[in-house]
Enzyme design. Sequence first.
Site, PDB file in Angstrom:
ATOM      1  N   SER A  73       0.833  -1.198   0.000  1.00  0.00           N
ATOM      2  CA  SER A  73       0.000   0.000   0.000  1.00  0.00           C
ATOM      3  C   SER A  73       0.865   1.243   0.000  1.00  0.00           C
ATOM      4  O   SER A  73       2.006   1.218   0.468  1.00  0.00           O
ATOM      5  CB  SER A  73      -0.932  -0.001   1.225  1.00  0.00           C
ATOM      6  OG  SER A  73      -1.854   1.074   1.162  1.00  0.00           O
ATOM      7  N   ASP A  74       0.305   2.313  -0.541  1.00  0.00           N
ATOM      8  CA  ASP A  74       1.030   3.578  -0.532  1.00  0.00           C
ATOM      9  C   ASP A  74       0.021   4.721  -0.548  1.00  0.00           C
ATOM     10  O   ASP A  74      -1.065   4.595  -1.107  1.00  0.00           O
ATOM     11  CB  ASP A  74       1.950   3.702  -1.745  1.00  0.00           C
ATOM     12  CG  ASP A  74       2.914   4.865  -1.603  1.00  0.00           C
ATOM     13  OD1 ASP A  74       3.886   4.732  -0.830  1.00  0.00           O
ATOM     14  OD2 ASP A  74       2.686   5.915  -2.230  1.00  0.00           O
ATOM     15  N   GLN A  75       0.388   5.812   0.086  1.00  0.00           N
ATOM     16  CA  GLN A  75      -0.478   6.984   0.125  1.00  0.00           C
ATOM     17  C   GLN A  75       0.303   8.223  -0.280  1.00  0.00           C
ATOM     18  O   GLN A  75       1.415   8.455   0.206  1.00  0.00           O
ATOM     19  CB  GLN A  75      -1.063   7.177   1.529  1.00  0.00           C
ATOM     20  CG  GLN A  75      -2.030   8.357   1.620  1.00  0.00           C
ATOM     21  CD  GLN A  75      -2.596   8.505   3.029  1.00  0.00           C
ATOM     22  OE1 GLN A  75      -1.917   9.029   3.908  1.00  0.00           O
ATOM     23  NE2 GLN A  75      -3.812   8.039   3.237  1.00  0.00           N
ATOM     24  N   ALA A 110      -3.450   3.829  -2.399  1.00  0.00           N
ATOM     25  CA  ALA A 110      -3.493   2.656  -3.270  1.00  0.00           C
ATOM     26  C   ALA A 110      -3.173   1.393  -2.478  1.00  0.00           C
ATOM     27  O   ALA A 110      -2.404   1.432  -1.512  1.00  0.00           O
ATOM     28  CB  ALA A 110      -2.499   2.809  -4.417  1.00  0.00           C
TER      29      ALA A 110
END
Length: 201
Positions: A73-75, A110
């Site tokens: 995940s990444d923000q 994401a």
Amino acid sequence: MQSTPPRKLVLGSTSVYRRELLERLRLPFSVAAPHVDETPLPGEAPEALARRLALAKARAVAEQHPEAIVIGSDQVADLQGQPLGKPGTHERAIAQLQAMRGQTVIFQTAVAVVCLASGFVQEDLAAVKVQFRDLSDTEIEHYLQAEKPYDCAGSAKSEGLGISLLDAIDNDDPTALVGLPLIRTCRMLRAAGLNLLGTPA
């Protein structure tokens, strides 16, 4: 006939926030650091950056755990098309919050799920629209001293005192702003074959 044991679940992140969110699903899982370069590509849009990094993190950890189901995940905070990452320092956090005051910021979060052994790959994105109040410099300084959110994209923790910085949050996956959109994550884990609630995926 012996049933096949469920695949192990691995969270490809060292984020304490994502670990705490995944614990809500009450599934056994381990944590592994993805070791992915998070530098944006030239001209890369925040949404594209978040999607690329989420998938890269999941793939990097899956290489080490090919039989497991891996979550990445990444923000990225998106301020009028400009990506804002983790500030890292007090000074950068001040600059981020000053830039965001009175603005609508889209937090692009994401998530990707990968299992090399089964060939499963899915990714999705939860865009969270956040309206920041017109913050004074004093409010910004007080908030940063109180919460020190230097490891958070956009320099604010909505699950803590950071909620006082905001006028509105608009999203369809409530945990996305904290760092892991659990509705989308559950959907992909079911598709990958994980049993979440004691019924077939």
